[in-house]
Design a protein around this motif. Structure first.
Motif, short mmCIF file in Angstrom:
data_model
loop_
_atom_site.label_atom_id
_atom_site.label_comp_id
_atom_site.label_asym_id
_atom_site.label_seq_id
_atom_site.Cartn_x
_atom_site.Cartn_y
_atom_site.Cartn_z
N ARG A 50 40.09 48.49 26.06
CA ARG A 50 38.78 47.67 25.79
C ARG A 50 38.83 46.07 26.85
N ALA A 51 39.40 45.60 27.05
CA ALA A 51 39.32 45.00 28.69
C ALA A 51 39.32 44.87 29.79
N ASP A 52 39.98 46.76 30.15
CA ASP A 52 39.80 47.23 31.16
C ASP A 52 40.39 46.59 32.07
N THR A 53 42.16 46.39 31.19
CA THR A 53 43.06 45.73 31.85
C THR A 53 43.78 46.49 32.61
N VAL A 54 45.57 46.45 33.10
CA VAL A 54 46.11 47.13 33.22
C VAL A 54 47.69 46.36 33.63
N THR A 55 48.40 45.76 32.69
CA THR A 55 49.27 44.68 32.69
C THR A 55 51.09 45.21 33.43
#
Length: 199
Positions: free
Chosen positions: A135-140
């Motif tokens: 949803r946020a288009d992030t990889v953490t």
């Protein structure tokens, strides 16, 4: 002040004073140019032959966020639009006073696979992991700072490579890449951002 408010203040102030101080982390966010992903075409293998691929959103890094706490390092990489079923590799370069590390996040479908190397050897690191937020288009990616010898500061770089095939021609694959701290250029070494001191 009402009696209720007075009682709340009387109860909450001592509790607040007794609560342990929250662990702080220095956080640094760097922006990357939008639309600066590149691709290698035909039989090209030389990075200098890469051509712009501004429409490839899944590889296009737009932001990197680094939170360096006393016990944990978190690196978030934000993209224009992540793919749900990717063939993607995110290489996070971690530069410290003691040396350099490479943290690899492999997205091959399902849960991401993580590993960390220091030079030619793999570093054992309990607590190393990565999360994907579509949803946020992030990889953490996140790991204990003890895996890095608890450095005073870090400098972080992120390089991304994605491979995708063409449905009409499955034998034809294209590789796309982006360096989070370079504008439309790919080099052998991933560029790093500013120093982030331990919080």
């Amino acid at each position: 002040m009402s009696r209720l408010a007075t009682r709340l203040v009387a109860v909450l102030v001592p509790v607040a004073l007794l609560a342990p101080a929250a662990a702080r982390a220095e956080k640094v966010v760097t922006e990357d140019a939008v639309g600066d992903a590149v691709t290698l075409v035909d039989e090209a293998v030389d990075l200098d032959e890469a051509v712009p691929a501004p429409d490839h959103e899944a590889t296009d890094v737009i932001r990197t966020a680094v939170a360096h706490g006393a016990k944990r390092l978190r690196v978030g990489v934000a993209f224009r639009a992540l793919e749900r079923d990717p063939f993607q590799f995110i290489v996070i370069r971690v530069r410290t006073p003691q040396g350099n590390y490479e943290l690899l996040v492999e997205r091959l479908g399902g849960k991401p696979i993580t590993s960390i190397d220091r030079g030619p050897r793999t570093v054992g690191c309990d607590g190393l992991g990565a999360k994907v937020d579509l949803r946020a288009d992030t990889v953490t990616a996140s790991l204990p700072t003890s895996c890095l010898d608890a450095p005073r500061w870090v400098q972080i770089g992120a390089g991304v490579v994605s491979v995708s095939g063409q449905q009409a021609n499955p034998e034809l694959v294209a590789a796309y890449a982006d360096d989070a701290h370079r504008d439309g250029a790919i080099r052998d070494n991933i560029a790093t951002g500013p120093k982030v001191r331990r919080g």
